[in-house]
Write a protein that holds these residues in place. Structure first.
Motif, PDB file in Angstrom:
ATOM      1  N   ALA A 121       0.943  -0.917   0.422  1.00  0.00           N
ATOM      2  CA  ALA A 121       0.547   0.560   0.276  1.00  0.00           C
ATOM      3  C   ALA A 121       0.762   1.347  -0.171  1.00  0.00           C
ATOM      4  N   GLU A 122       2.391   1.340   1.125  1.00  0.00           N
ATOM      5  CA  GLU A 122       2.842   2.213   0.932  1.00  0.00           C
ATOM      6  C   GLU A 122       3.167   2.636  -0.894  1.00  0.00           C
ATOM      7  N   TYR A 123       4.030   1.504  -1.319  1.00  0.00           N
ATOM      8  CA  TYR A 123       4.444   1.532  -2.632  1.00  0.00           C
ATOM      9  C   TYR A 123       3.768   2.313  -3.720  1.00  0.00           C
ATOM     10  N   ALA A 124       2.102   1.988  -3.359  1.00  0.00           N
ATOM     11  CA  ALA A 124       1.128   2.357  -4.249  1.00  0.00           C
ATOM     12  C   ALA A 124       0.179   3.606  -4.743  1.00  0.00           C
ATOM     13  N   ALA A 125       0.782   4.649  -2.283  1.00  0.00           N
ATOM     14  CA  ALA A 125       0.937   5.425  -2.472  1.00  0.00           C
ATOM     15  C   ALA A 125       2.019   6.551  -3.015  1.00  0.00           C
ATOM     16  N   LEU A 126       2.676   6.106  -3.193  1.00  0.00           N
ATOM     17  CA  LEU A 126       3.838   6.843  -3.625  1.00  0.00           C
ATOM     18  C   LEU A 126       3.853   6.558  -5.585  1.00  0.00           C
ATOM     19  N   TYR A 127       3.261   5.805  -6.131  1.00  0.00           N
ATOM     20  CA  TYR A 127       3.201   5.516  -7.516  1.00  0.00           C
ATOM     21  C   TYR A 127       1.742   6.593  -7.890  1.00  0.00           C
ATOM     22  N   LEU A 128       0.694   6.817  -6.965  1.00  0.00           N
ATOM     23  CA  LEU A 128      -0.351   7.582  -7.096  1.00  0.00           C
ATOM     24  C   LEU A 128       0.518   9.011  -6.868  1.00  0.00           C
ATOM     25  N   SER A 129       1.225   9.516  -6.266  1.00  0.00           N
ATOM     26  CA  SER A 129       1.816  10.608  -5.993  1.00  0.00           C
ATOM     27  C   SER A 129       2.388  10.592  -7.502  1.00  0.00           C
ATOM     28  N   LEU A 136      -0.050  17.678 -13.400  1.00  0.00           N
ATOM     29  CA  LEU A 136       0.478  18.613 -13.194  1.00  0.00           C
ATOM     30  C   LEU A 136       1.430  18.910 -14.440  1.00  0.00           C
ATOM     31  N   ASN A 137       2.344  17.818 -14.729  1.00  0.00           N
ATOM     32  CA  ASN A 137       3.102  18.502 -16.166  1.00  0.00           C
ATOM     33  C   ASN A 137       4.306  18.399 -15.308  1.00  0.00           C
ATOM     34  N   VAL A 138       4.613  17.822 -14.761  1.00  0.00           N
ATOM     35  CA  VAL A 138       6.168  17.573 -13.859  1.00  0.00           C
ATOM     36  C   VAL A 138       6.901  16.957 -14.996  1.00  0.00           C
ATOM     37  N   HIS A 139       7.972  17.867 -15.288  1.00  0.00           N
ATOM     38  CA  HIS A 139       8.818  16.745 -15.867  1.00  0.00           C
ATOM     39  C   HIS A 139      10.572  17.464 -15.880  1.00  0.00           C
ATOM     40  N   ASP A 140      11.031  16.949 -16.149  1.00  0.00           N
ATOM     41  CA  ASP A 140      12.537  17.530 -15.632  1.00  0.00           C
ATOM     42  C   ASP A 140      13.321  18.170 -14.827  1.00  0.00           C
ATOM     43  N   MET A 141      12.939  17.058 -13.335  1.00  0.00           N
ATOM     44  CA  MET A 141      12.690  18.110 -12.072  1.00  0.00           C
ATOM     45  C   MET A 141      13.360  16.893 -11.202  1.00  0.00           C
ATOM     46  N   PRO A 142      14.360  18.074 -10.226  1.00  0.00           N
ATOM     47  CA  PRO A 142      14.221  17.648  -9.127  1.00  0.00           C
ATOM     48  C   PRO A 142      12.676  17.718  -8.094  1.00  0.00           C
ATOM     49  N   VAL A 143      13.147  16.613  -7.040  1.00  0.00           N
ATOM     50  CA  VAL A 143      11.421  16.226  -6.641  1.00  0.00           C
ATOM     51  C   VAL A 143      11.957  15.471  -5.048  1.00  0.00           C
ATOM     52  N   LEU A 144      11.680  16.506  -4.288  1.00  0.00           N
ATOM     53  CA  LEU A 144      11.426  15.110  -2.682  1.00  0.00           C
ATOM     54  C   LEU A 144      10.250  14.938  -2.901  1.00  0.00           C
ATOM     55  N   PHE A 145      10.892  13.834  -1.965  1.00  0.00           N
ATOM     56  CA  PHE A 145       9.309  12.568  -1.550  1.00  0.00           C
ATOM     57  C   PHE A 145       9.849  11.890   0.177  1.00  0.00           C
ATOM     58  N   VAL A 146       8.932  12.091   0.619  1.00  0.00           N
ATOM     59  CA  VAL A 146       8.419  11.567   2.147  1.00  0.00           C
ATOM     60  C   VAL A 146       7.742  11.188   2.371  1.00  0.00           C
ATOM     61  N   GLY A 147       7.995  10.491   3.033  1.00  0.00           N
ATOM     62  CA  GLY A 147       7.409   9.582   3.639  1.00  0.00           C
ATOM     63  C   GLY A 147       7.958   8.364   4.844  1.00  0.00           C
ATOM     64  N   ASP A 148       7.153   7.578   5.435  1.00  0.00           N
ATOM     65  CA  ASP A 148       7.633   7.715   7.027  1.00  0.00           C
ATOM     66  C   ASP A 148       7.563   6.092   7.054  1.00  0.00           C
ATOM     67  N   SER A 149       7.821   5.597   5.728  1.00  0.00           N
ATOM     68  CA  SER A 149       7.862   3.697   5.671  1.00  0.00           C
ATOM     69  C   SER A 149       8.920   3.642   5.227  1.00  0.00           C
ATOM     70  N   LYS A 150      10.260   2.879   6.532  1.00  0.00           N
ATOM     71  CA  LYS A 150      11.515   2.759   5.832  1.00  0.00           C
ATOM     72  C   LYS A 150      11.272   1.856   5.364  1.00  0.00           C
ATOM     73  N   VAL A 151      10.537   0.965   5.113  1.00  0.00           N
ATOM     74  CA  VAL A 151      10.726  -0.757   3.690  1.00  0.00           C
ATOM     75  C   VAL A 151      10.739   0.514   2.316  1.00  0.00           C
ATOM     76  N   VAL A 152       9.866   1.690   1.542  1.00  0.00           N
ATOM     77  CA  VAL A 152       9.628   1.581   0.995  1.00  0.00           C
ATOM     78  C   VAL A 152      11.133   3.021   0.420  1.00  0.00           C
ATOM     79  N   ILE A 153      11.268   4.313   1.659  1.00  0.00           N
ATOM     80  CA  ILE A 153      12.039   5.112   1.182  1.00  0.00           C
ATOM     81  C   ILE A 153      13.676   4.209   0.805  1.00  0.00           C
TER      82      ILE A 153
END
Length: 220
Positions: A121-129, A136-153
């Motif tokens: 479910a945590e992985y699926a939430a990351l994919y949803l984002s 939003l047409n975000v492309h060729d851009m640095p993005v910070l992903f923040v989560g509380d799942s040690k496994v996914v991060i």
């Protein structure tokens, strides 16, 4: 984009040294660098990003001008919840970004029934984002992903191996989407209390409450 300034300095009597700044947003670094240059004592001024790539003043100005009307300075909070009794999942993400001189927050959640564990479910939430970033047409851009799942991060950051087959499929799917969009990901692990907004969105999805929308974040 976070960046450091590196510059040489020469005193009126000819003594020279090199300074390095702390990491800061690129727009702030540009303002400081231009102010430094006005002293007339700065030489070999350069900007260094998190990937240790060097940027000239001209290159940084061009970059910042080019992204003014596109989403940038993006931080994504994501979280997934899982009910083992029903195998239902709740996915949530909150995306903060700037565009055309304004700040925005996008919130989105979704329910799912095909997952096998909280980690999935945590992985699926990351994919949803990522799907929201694509809209939003975000492309060729640095993005910070923040989560509380040690496994996914830790797995997405390359610190831990991905052993479970179903999680490996999610990791590959996410990597593929990142490459398609040209996103340069950075990952940050935080305590659950620091991910409360995404956690609430995931819980609301589990309870059948659908949330989606974008608001402008007004400056105080």
């Amino acid at each position: 984009m976070e960046i450091r300034i590196k510059w040489g300095y020469k005193t009126p009597k000819g003594t020279e040294t090199v300074f390095h700044s702390e990491e800061m947003p690129a727009a702030k670094a540009l303002l400081l660098a231009e102010d430094l240059e006005r002293t007339g004592r700065v030489k070999n001024l350069a900007f260094i990003d998190r990937y240790d790539s060097n940027w000239s003043l001209k290159e940084l100005k061009k970059y910042l001008k080019g992204i003014e009307t596109e989403p940038h300075n993006i931080t994504v909070y994501f979280d997934g919840g899982f009910n083992p009794g029903t195998n239902a999942s709740g996915l949530g993400c909150a995306i903060y970004y700037e565009q055309s001189g304004k700040s925005y927050r996008l919130r989105r959640n979704a329910a799912a029934a095909e997952h096998l564990s909280n980690n999935e479910a945590e992985y699926a939430a990351l994919y949803l984002s990522l799907q929201e970033l694509e809209l939003l047409n975000v492309h060729d851009m640095p993005v910070l992903f923040v989560g509380d799942s040690k496994v996914v991060i830790n797995q997405m950051d390359g610190d831990w191996p991905v052993i479970e087959v179903n999680l490996a499929k999610w990791a590959d799917r996410i990597d593929g989407k990142m490459k398609k969009l040209g996103i340069q990901p950075e990952y940050e692990l935080v305590p659950r209390k620091n991910n409360a907004e995404a956690d609430q969105l995931a819980t609301q999805a589990l309870n059948g409450i659908h949330i989606t929308g974008t608001i402008e974040m007004l400056k105080e």
